[in-house]
Design a protein around this motif. Sequence first.
Motif, PDB file in Angstrom:
ATOM      1  N   UNK A 189     -33.182  -3.399   0.309  1.00 57.83           N
ATOM      2  CA  UNK A 189     -32.814  -2.037   1.205  1.00 57.83           C
ATOM      3  C   UNK A 189     -31.581  -1.565   0.680  1.00 57.83           C
ATOM      4  N   UNK A 190     -31.791  -0.062   0.656  1.00 60.14           N
ATOM      5  CA  UNK A 190     -30.908   0.620  -0.112  1.00 60.14           C
ATOM      6  C   UNK A 190     -30.118   1.518   1.191  1.00 60.14           C
TER       7      UNK A 190
ATOM      8  N   UNK B  49     -28.045  -5.161  16.235  1.00 59.53           N
ATOM      9  CA  UNK B  49     -28.397  -3.738  15.948  1.00 59.53           C
ATOM     10  C   UNK B  49     -29.187  -3.247  16.769  1.00 59.53           C
ATOM     11  N   UNK B  50     -29.086  -2.007  17.033  1.00 57.36           N
ATOM     12  CA  UNK B  50     -30.277  -1.063  17.720  1.00 57.36           C
ATOM     13  C   UNK B  50     -30.949  -0.466  16.602  1.00 57.36           C
ATOM     14  N   UNK B  51     -32.206  -1.020  16.391  1.00 60.77           N
ATOM     15  CA  UNK B  51     -32.910  -0.459  15.236  1.00 60.77           C
ATOM     16  C   UNK B  51     -34.004   0.480  15.622  1.00 60.77           C
TER      17      UNK B  51
ATOM     18  N   UNK C 246     -30.324   5.258   7.476  1.00 62.50           N
ATOM     19  CA  UNK C 246     -29.276   4.592   7.121  1.00 62.50           C
ATOM     20  C   UNK C 246     -29.711   3.663   6.186  1.00 62.50           C
ATOM     21  N   UNK C 247     -30.536   2.903   6.334  1.00 59.43           N
ATOM     22  CA  UNK C 247     -31.251   2.065   5.062  1.00 59.43           C
ATOM     23  C   UNK C 247     -32.541   2.326   5.022  1.00 59.43           C
ATOM     24  N   UNK C 248     -33.008   2.537   3.482  1.00 60.86           N
ATOM     25  CA  UNK C 248     -34.264   2.699   3.217  1.00 60.86           C
ATOM     26  C   UNK C 248     -34.933   1.370   2.388  1.00 60.86           C
TER      27      UNK C 248
ATOM     28  N   UNK D 188     -34.183   2.556  10.087  1.00 58.67           N
ATOM     29  CA  UNK D 188     -34.840   2.043   9.050  1.00 58.67           C
ATOM     30  C   UNK D 188     -35.907   3.015   8.082  1.00 58.67           C
ATOM     31  N   UNK D 189     -35.837   3.491   7.239  1.00 56.87           N
ATOM     32  CA  UNK D 189     -37.032   4.288   6.638  1.00 56.87           C
ATOM     33  C   UNK D 189     -38.002   3.527   5.946  1.00 56.87           C
TER      34      UNK D 189
END
Lengths: 498, 602
Positions: B531-532, B68-70, B91-93, B46-47
């Motif tokens: 989240x994109x 999930x493993x974040x 993966x998601x921003x 996650x960004x």
Amino acid sequence: MKFISNVKLLLKITQEYVNAQFTIAFSAIFSVLLLLYSFNFTEGVWRPYVLYGFIIYAITTLYVWLTSILIKKDLTNAQQIERRTRLLGYPLVFTILAGNVFAAGYGFMLITKNKTAEYTFTVYALMTQIVIFMLSALNIFKPYVVDTFIVAMAAFIGFAIIYTVTAILVARYVTPTYAPKWMQVLGIVLLLATLTGNLFATLLGFTLIRKARNSDPSAIEKWQKTWDKILRNTMAVFGMFFIISMFSLSVVSSWTFDYDFATQNNYSALLQGPSFEYPLGTDDFGRDLFSRIVFGAQISLIVGFFSTIIPAIIGGALGAFSGYYGRHTDNIIMRSLDILYAIPGILLAIAIIAAFGANTVNLIIALSVGAIPTYARTMRANVMQIANYEFVESARALGASDSAIIFKHIVPNSLAPMIVKSTLTIGGAVISTSSLSFLGLGVEPHIPEWGNILKVGSTYLETHSYVAIFPGICIMLLVLSFNFFGDGLRDALDPKSH
Amino acid sequence: MNKKYLAFAAATTAAAVALTGCVETKSNVDKESTGDKTGDKPVIEVLGMASQEQDLNIVRDQLTKNGFDVKLNIQPDYGSYSAQKDAGNYDVVLSSWTTVTGNPDYAVRGLFKTGGDYSDTADEQIDKLIDEASTLIGDAAKEKYAELEQALVFDKAYIAPLYISKKFQGIYSADVNPDTVRLSKSRAQAWETMSFNDTAKNATETLVLHQGISSLTSLDPIKGNDGSINTLNTNMYVRLVNLSDTDEVVSEGSLSYNHAISADNQSYYFVLRDDINFAKVENNQAVDTKDLVSAEDVVFSLERAKDENSVPDHRTYSIHENIETVEIVKDITSLEAVKTAEGDTVLDVLSKQLPASIAEVVTNEADVDNAAGKYQVVKITTPTPFPQVLNYLAHQSGGIVSEAAVTAINTFDVASYDPNVNVAYGDQATVTEGATYANHLAASGPYILVQKNDYEATFVKNPAYQPGTANEPKVDKISVRFIQDNDSALSALRNGEIQVLQAVPETKLDVVNGDANLTLKTADSNAVSYLLMNPKGRDIATSLDLRKAVLYSINQDEFISYYQGNKKPAVSTVSPLVDTGLKLEADSAKVKEYLEAYKASK
């Protein structure tokens, strides 16, 4: 006239009396604080539990004051504390259950005439164990406890019993110079307690085994004398107590505290004030502040410890070479370190973290690098002085190699200032760790670390101040404790005071 | 003696057993949530930025709880964040979007259309829906946007919505009259209405406002579209129309008295006022240039707004690409010939409440005289029916600039423009105090920038802006103080150092409410956080199951409770503008299902 001045002198050198004064002051301060907090001024209601706390502390203060008067009377009349006065110490021991470490410590000191370092270690090991038991016991109010909770709590009780028995035995059989042989067994059991992080037990076990074996009386005497000096300094003892309690708590927390309460968000309990389920309240994500602070101690202590020991070793080695060989070696090493010294430590740390990313290992490296030059300077000065002593020259005359001379003869004799310096800078390292986390450069924000917790608290300083106050107090107390302990250590190890 | 110890041991054991019985352990409690904890969890990176730490933490928590493993990738500032984003290291921003024009097309076109200004998405179905929806109004548009949301969010899971923000404005009401300070849903802060409690102070005291960013992109309205200039340019340049506080397009407070739309939704008419002149700065004072803000300037401004090559670094031409022609109406009869959707003639609509009824439309600004019935009328056409073009005209980039002033400065060749040699109109260096200062601005709006430094920008009132009307600026001098940190800005507001703060942090609302000197205003906002998903290079780009697992892990109620009810549920960036009736419900069962499908496909 002479008689009165004698009593004054007696009062000054009687540790129980000094201790009593100290205890009165602290208990009184805590009583006042509790009284102020027991009334909710905004809502105009009393907080009953805090009020009970105030009553207990106020009674304790009065009681200690009475004993101090009795001690004074005893000293005036008989030049020593009478047995019935000493008996008054027993009830005070139980104030540990109300968290009054000062009064309990005083009580333990009062009940016996035979005050060896071992006795003090035992008593504080016991108090540490009780405090940890009580803090862990607060988890009962949580919806559930970790699987190892019951076992760990039982072990705590077991250790507490062992310490109590040891205290009785030590008070009865151990003198400043002698301990019976069978105490070695007890010593080994106590060394096992190191696993719970209770370093008082470690010290006690170590001392008991040495004394019982009685192989090197002069070393034992030196050891004993040093500790006597440290333990006579009340603030140093309490500093040590707080550090060891925190350390032990952070060691055992994995068995008695649930990490999920510290990291998992709970939206049904956002920003709640202190209660039994959340002893220090919850933060803005509903995480239990108490659990967070306990787990945060792990990181603060680990980073604080390693970022002190690493530069102490590297800087110490560089300083030793530099001081021993002198000339070009000295010039090259020390001038390079001067360059490093010219860079502000925290800026260097920020640069390192920014370049290599934020995690615990990088945090330790970042804080270590900047501290190397000061240790090198301390070591170099000592080595230069000691290198000129006769025993070094005789070692050289006997054909010992340079490395043998440095590491066998010089370094052991110049360690005292390094140890003192380390204890004093550990506090600084703890603050630096927290500062970096506060700036968002430390560990990830959800991981409990005191600086992180404080950062969240700073947002709510005006509306939910406890979120900032509790981690703030912890950082303050830990640093203060290291400083007091370091001071005590310096007084004890200072060659001028021998 | 031994008996005593035995008794004690027995008692302790009994107590321990009793204790064990009444305490629940974690494994007892956890039994029902059986997830395969040892199995390999999908890793999600996650960004986000450090300023979004709270949202990131909630996302992390929700994804972790759903198996999930974040891994968090938190960047300290926008620069390093967009560098990571451009490099595709996520993966998601976590993104956010504010629709400053107040129309749904703007909320999706740039973001999700293939090749859009901010878009990484490439999907024909989405493109088609965006284009179709833009031509519609009313319920038809609502249905089409619902279809778009269904495709974008629920079917394809390109984004996972988090929440819609609200606006919180703090006013130092001990000095400033809070009733005169507007808080609009989309439009930038309007300065001309603001007034001190004591109106005598309006001429003598400086009103101090706040802005976070001190480096101004450009004071040429078409060369910037960001937080550093939106408010400043909105108040320096008047537009053909404005947005009301609730996002309706109105002529009030704009260059036009009235506007009209033809029945085919392709022609737009504006009748212009004659009481606004351009102002310029001389000796730190605003001077009336006597140059009327005329139809010629409107044509000039909008022609350059839609032409990509009119200036170097044109940032807003895509907003105006729907304008086909801009012209001055020559003949009054052409206004009578065209009907609006309601059946009135355009002339009737334009003639409402004018100082004098329209006797003649003139093309030359020298002939304008409203009192004598001589008006200028501007006509704009779009190639396809596109009623939302009015929202774009109300945007800051639709500001009217002076043809004379701009052509006098922009003498360079656009293709060979060199920022080190050539000075473009609106360059911030020309208004920054020091050697480069050469203020050449010509303002058509209520205020004009005198000069700026890193600490503040000072503005003075345009003396020729609708004098004697309700729209005349009340306060003579305005200073915009640059304070980057929002918490410091709040402190400045509390001691009266700044007098209006546009964005009070959600965590400090209690503080503002509890301060007798301050007034808190609340309004809806078009800002959406979402989240994109990474569109290329990662598993999440190819696996719809993985994207849907992320989507259904998001629990918006938790965000709303974290922000203490100060956020609203969202579905897409369109949500604050069109109520499509869709709703995202967190569903752990679905997440488990999609994750298993994802694992099976690997």
